[in-house]
Enzyme design. Structure first.
Site, PDB file in Angstrom:
ATOM      1  N   ASN A 174      -2.839   0.477   3.401  1.00  0.00           N
ATOM      2  CA  ASN A 174      -3.626   0.921   2.783  1.00  0.00           C
ATOM      3  C   ASN A 174      -4.846   1.374   2.750  1.00  0.00           C
ATOM      4  OD1 ASN A 174      -4.735  -0.924  -0.364  1.00  0.00           O
ATOM      5  ND2 ASN A 174      -3.777   0.415  -0.761  1.00  0.00           N
TER       6      ASN A 174
ATOM      7  N   ARG B 124      -2.239   6.509   3.256  1.00  0.00           N
ATOM      8  CA  ARG B 124      -1.035   7.665   2.857  1.00  0.00           C
ATOM      9  C   ARG B 124      -1.225   6.962   0.926  1.00  0.00           C
ATOM     10  NH1 ARG B 124       3.881   5.744   6.247  1.00  0.00           N
ATOM     11  NH2 ARG B 124       2.323   4.081   6.649  1.00  0.00           N
TER      12      ARG B 124
HETATM   13  P1  4NP Z   1      -1.766   3.543   6.304  1.00  0.00           P
HETATM   14  O1  4NP Z   1      -2.044   3.893   7.627  1.00  0.00           O
HETATM   15  O2  4NP Z   1      -0.548   2.745   5.963  1.00  0.00           O
HETATM   16  O3  4NP Z   1      -1.127   5.334   5.974  1.00  0.00           O
HETATM   17  O4  4NP Z   1      -3.054   2.959   5.569  1.00  0.00           O
HETATM   18  C1  4NP Z   1      -2.620   2.806   8.772  1.00  0.00           C
HETATM   19  C2  4NP Z   1      -3.590   2.627   8.665  1.00  0.00           C
HETATM   20  C3  4NP Z   1      -3.673   1.369   9.689  1.00  0.00           C
HETATM   21  C4  4NP Z   1      -2.690   0.779  10.530  1.00  0.00           C
HETATM   22  C5  4NP Z   1      -1.540   0.938  10.400  1.00  0.00           C
HETATM   23  C6  4NP Z   1      -1.142   2.412   9.653  1.00  0.00           C
HETATM   24  N1  4NP Z   1      -3.394  -0.068  11.340  1.00  0.00           N
HETATM   25  O5  4NP Z   1      -1.970  -0.790  12.063  1.00  0.00           O
HETATM   26  O6  4NP Z   1      -4.257  -0.694  11.784  1.00  0.00           O
END
Ligand code: 4NP
Length: 151
Positions: A12, A15
């Site tokens: 969160n 994307r």
């Molecule tokens: P999102 O990306 O799912 O698009 O927000 C990510 C941001 C951080 C992490 C994983 C996915 N993380 O593991 O910290």
């Protein structure tokens, strides 16, 4: 066209907040638009800096958004659930309350022309503009589907 729409990814911070901001800029009121992550690492944090910068370059300001974790209650609180990839969808399904049969849509199903199944995670790919290209096309498709009553 009153609908409650929730975009979901893993952290969160990349994307789904981008999808929230892009779709809010595109869609007419009244729509309640939110986003959440299946993971809890970034709860309370603003969107990731490089994603904020890439979105702002397209006129979408994500700075006021704060990460929260997806919960089972979201299945009842939103009538349109949109996951960024299959893993997000599988993680959401594990929390589905008994008796709730709301479908979890995949974001890229709203951009069939592109032939892409998922929004790759730019936290790992570092391709923030590529993710925004996919999200913008899918957001237009989602709005069209809503306006034409297909979802
Ligand atoms: P999102 O990306 O799912 O698009 O927000 C990510 C941001 C951080 C992490 C994983 C996915 N993380 O593991 O910290």
């Amino acid at each position: 066209m009153q609908r409650d729409i929730l975009f979901v990814c893993l952290g969160n911070i990349c994307r789904s907040p981008a999808a929230e901001g892009v779709f809010r800029a595109l869609a007419p009121a009244p729509l309640r638009i939110d986003s959440a992550g299946t993971g809890d690492w970034h709860v309370g944090a603003p969107p990731y800096g490089p994603m904020q910068a890439a979105a702002l370059a397209r006129g979408v300001d994500l700075s006021a958004l704060r990460a929260r974790q997806f919960t089972a209650r979201d299945f009842d609180a939103f009538d349109l659930l949109v996951a960024m990839d299959d893993k997000n969808r599988a993680d959401m399904e594990r929390l589905r309350p008994e008796g709730n049969d709301r479908p979890v849509h995949l974001m890229m199903d709203f951009a069939p022309r592109l032939g892409v199944a998922h929004v790759p995670d730019p936290y790992y790919t570092r391709d923030f503009d590529g993710a925004l290209d996919l999200i913008e096309e899918a957001a237009r498709g989602l709005l069209g589907a809503l306006q034409e009553g297909r979802i």
